[in-house]
Design an enzyme around this catalytic site. Structure first.
Site, PDB file in Angstrom:
ATOM      1  N   LYS A  47       0.793  -1.235   0.000  1.00 39.22           N
ATOM      2  CA  LYS A  47       0.000   0.000   0.000  1.00 39.22           C
ATOM      3  C   LYS A  47       0.827   1.288   0.000  1.00 39.22           C
ATOM      4  O   LYS A  47       0.386   2.312  -0.499  1.00 39.22           O
ATOM      5  CB  LYS A  47      -0.938   0.008   1.208  1.00 39.22           C
ATOM      6  CG  LYS A  47      -2.184  -0.843   1.032  1.00 39.22           C
ATOM      7  CD  LYS A  47      -3.049  -0.710   2.276  1.00 39.22           C
ATOM      8  CE  LYS A  47      -4.464  -1.157   2.018  1.00 39.22           C
ATOM      9  NZ  LYS A  47      -5.326  -0.929   3.188  1.00 39.22           N
ATOM     10  N   ASP A  83     -10.214   3.791   1.922  1.00 42.42           N
ATOM     11  CA  ASP A  83     -10.500   3.305   3.283  1.00 42.42           C
ATOM     12  C   ASP A  83     -11.142   4.404   4.131  1.00 42.42           C
ATOM     13  O   ASP A  83     -12.072   4.159   4.892  1.00 42.42           O
ATOM     14  CB  ASP A  83      -9.211   2.825   3.971  1.00 42.42           C
ATOM     15  CG  ASP A  83      -8.807   1.437   3.518  1.00 42.42           C
ATOM     16  OD1 ASP A  83      -9.676   0.667   3.073  1.00 42.42           O
ATOM     17  OD2 ASP A  83      -7.603   1.113   3.604  1.00 42.42           O
TER      18      ASP A  83
HETATM   19  P1  NAP Z   1      -1.180  -2.634  11.056  1.00 46.58           P
HETATM   20  O1  NAP Z   1      -0.748  -1.579  10.088  1.00 46.58           O
HETATM   21  O2  NAP Z   1      -0.348  -3.851  11.216  1.00 46.58           O
HETATM   22  O3  NAP Z   1      -1.344  -1.907  12.495  1.00 46.58           O
HETATM   23  C1  NAP Z   1      -1.701  -2.617  13.614  1.00 46.58           C
HETATM   24  C2  NAP Z   1      -1.820  -1.695  14.818  1.00 46.58           C
HETATM   25  O4  NAP Z   1      -2.309  -2.482  15.872  1.00 46.58           O
HETATM   26  C3  NAP Z   1      -0.521  -1.081  15.272  1.00 46.58           C
HETATM   27  O5  NAP Z   1      -0.774   0.204  15.790  1.00 46.58           O
HETATM   28  C4  NAP Z   1      -0.067  -2.027  16.378  1.00 46.58           C
HETATM   29  O6  NAP Z   1       0.666  -1.418  17.420  1.00 46.58           O
HETATM   30  C5  NAP Z   1      -1.379  -2.470  16.957  1.00 46.58           C
HETATM   31  N1  NAP Z   1      -1.257  -3.820  17.500  1.00 46.58           N
HETATM   32  C6  NAP Z   1      -0.979  -4.964  16.816  1.00 46.58           C
HETATM   33  N2  NAP Z   1      -0.942  -6.011  17.645  1.00 46.58           N
HETATM   34  C7  NAP Z   1      -1.175  -5.525  18.894  1.00 46.58           C
HETATM   35  C8  NAP Z   1      -1.252  -6.120  20.175  1.00 46.58           C
HETATM   36  N3  NAP Z   1      -1.067  -7.430  20.360  1.00 46.58           N
HETATM   37  N4  NAP Z   1      -1.517  -5.315  21.241  1.00 46.58           N
HETATM   38  C9  NAP Z   1      -1.701  -3.986  21.068  1.00 46.58           C
HETATM   39  N5  NAP Z   1      -1.633  -3.365  19.873  1.00 46.58           N
HETATM   40  C10 NAP Z   1      -1.392  -4.135  18.789  1.00 46.58           C
HETATM   41  O7  NAP Z   1      -2.643  -3.158  10.713  1.00 46.58           O
HETATM   42  P2  NAP Z   1      -3.771  -2.381   9.894  1.00 46.58           P
HETATM   43  O8  NAP Z   1      -3.580  -2.615   8.440  1.00 46.58           O
HETATM   44  O9  NAP Z   1      -3.842  -1.000  10.392  1.00 46.58           O
HETATM   45  O10 NAP Z   1      -5.099  -3.217  10.293  1.00 46.58           O
HETATM   46  C11 NAP Z   1      -5.633  -3.189  11.604  1.00 46.58           C
HETATM   47  C12 NAP Z   1      -6.969  -3.950  11.624  1.00 46.58           C
HETATM   48  O11 NAP Z   1      -7.935  -3.244  10.851  1.00 46.58           O
HETATM   49  C13 NAP Z   1      -6.903  -5.353  11.016  1.00 46.58           C
HETATM   50  O12 NAP Z   1      -7.676  -6.224  11.804  1.00 46.58           O
HETATM   51  C14 NAP Z   1      -7.543  -5.191   9.659  1.00 46.58           C
HETATM   52  O13 NAP Z   1      -8.171  -6.378   9.203  1.00 46.58           O
HETATM   53  C15 NAP Z   1      -8.586  -4.129   9.963  1.00 46.58           C
HETATM   54  N6  NAP Z   1      -9.004  -3.376   8.774  1.00 46.58           N
HETATM   55  C16 NAP Z   1     -10.319  -3.422   8.447  1.00 46.58           C
HETATM   56  C17 NAP Z   1     -10.771  -2.701   7.361  1.00 46.58           C
HETATM   57  C18 NAP Z   1     -12.229  -2.756   7.015  1.00 46.58           C
HETATM   58  O14 NAP Z   1     -12.573  -2.391   5.892  1.00 46.58           O
HETATM   59  N7  NAP Z   1     -13.102  -3.158   7.927  1.00 46.58           N
HETATM   60  C19 NAP Z   1      -9.881  -1.934   6.604  1.00 46.58           C
HETATM   61  C20 NAP Z   1      -8.540  -1.907   6.968  1.00 46.58           C
HETATM   62  C21 NAP Z   1      -8.110  -2.643   8.057  1.00 46.58           C
HETATM   63  P3  NAP Z   1       2.254  -1.082  17.303  1.00 46.58           P
HETATM   64  O15 NAP Z   1       2.326   0.193  16.531  1.00 46.58           O
HETATM   65  O16 NAP Z   1       2.676  -0.957  18.702  1.00 46.58           O
HETATM   66  O17 NAP Z   1       2.881  -2.252  16.588  1.00 46.58           O
END
Ligand code: NAP
Length: 268
Positions: A47, A83
């Site tokens: 992305k 998004d």
């Molecule tokens: P990402 O870029 O990997 O970011 C994950 C975030 O969550 C980071 O801030 C990370 O913290 C935090 N995190 C991860 N594991 C953690 C844990 N065990 N404890 C506390 N914090 C934790 O992921 P993303 O792409 O933003 O996606 C996040 C979620 O949104 C996913 O479940 C994805 O499927 C969902 N999503 C849904 C849609 C939709 O259309 N509904 C669209 C996009 C994403 P750190 O910074 O400390 O690592």
């Protein structure tokens, strides 16, 4: 959901999933032009890197730092982010108007950036709490520079309860609660969840998450991840086809896939 939408509008189009190795992103994108594609979606891990290969990147995508939608226009590749549009549309269809309200966002990854941008762009105040505070600081600094008048701050995880008391909306933008760890919630079990909140979980695998169960248990509003998933797709559909997206057809198709397939086969 896109194929269902094409079929319902009688468009002889087709949506395919094409895995691309990181080193071959530029080639893959030029291939879209040669093959006559109307566009593409881009997902992890491409992305951000995709932006270096595009002729034009929209303002929101630049601010968010991620392109999820590529449009082929007059022989050029344009990048947009849908998004943030999907998130706003999902909140609104659930009956929550975020303009001028206070949001508390958990997470500082790609999805959180789109959510914080969306909330800031409609004049909501936003507090971001993230496991690593530095990442939240960096995100807030970056977005504050891109959205004039944005009211953004970083909150400490230890003061989550206080931040939630003064918020109207809580958004989970972490993967906590996602399959296979469906029993996990980003909201600590020992901390009372204020019942006045609208709680939106971006996780869509499963749709009913531990966080939404906590919200329902106290009578708070609960918005699942399906709306954003469908609405970001609907926005992309409109950019590619110029046609009004058949949102309900897309929702039914997406829901069918989410509930039919074994959870393990779905990507995050
Ligand atoms: P990402 O870029 O990997 O970011 C994950 C975030 O969550 C980071 O801030 C990370 O913290 C935090 N995190 C991860 N594991 C953690 C844990 N065990 N404890 C506390 N914090 C934790 O992921 P993303 O792409 O933003 O996606 C996040 C979620 O949104 C996913 O479940 C994805 O499927 C969902 N999503 C849904 C849609 C939709 O259309 N509904 C669209 C996009 C994403 P750190 O910074 O400390 O690592």
């Amino acid at each position: 959901m896109h194929n269902a939408a094409f079929a319902s509008l009688g468009l002889d189009w087709c949506y395919l999933a094409l895995p691309v190795e990181p080193g071959r992103l530029g080639e893959a994108l030029r291939g879209l032009l040669a093959l006559g594609f109307a566009g593409a979606n881009v997902t992890v891990p491409h992305k951000r890197e995709v932006m270096a290969h595009l002729d034009l990147v929209g303002e929101a995508a630049r601010a968010i730092g991620a392109v999820n939608t590529v449009i082929v226009r007059e022989g050029q590749l344009w990048g947009e982010n849908t998004d943030w549009l999907g998130f706003l549309a999902a909140l609104r269809e659930a009956g929550f108007e975020p303009a001028g309200r206070r949001g508390l966002v958990l997470g500082a990854g790609g999805a959180a950036r789109a959510v914080v941008y969306a909330l800031a762009s409609v004049g909501a105040e936003v507090t971001v709490c993230n496991r690593s505070a530095e990442r939240a600081e960096e995100m807030v600094r970056g977005l504050a520079g891109s959205v004039p008048g944005a009211a953004l701050r970083v909150g400490a995880m230890e003061s989550l309860g206080e931040a939630a008391q003064v918020a109207d909306l809580l958004v989970n933008a972490t993967p906590l609660g996602m399959w296979p760890e469906t029993g996990v919630s980003p909201w600590p079990a020992a901390l009372p969840l204020p019942s006045h909140l609208a709680v939106c979980d971006l996780v869509y695998n499963p749709l009913q998450t531990a966080l939404l169960a906590q919200a329902q248990a106290v009578g708070a509003g609960a918005v699942d991840g399906l709306g954003m998933l469908v609405q970001q797709g609907a926005a992309a559909f409109e950019m590619w086809t110029g046609r009004r997206p058949p949102v309900e057809v897309m929702r039914r198709a997406a829901l069918g896939q989410l509930t039919r397939r074994p959870a393990a086969r779905l990507r995050g």
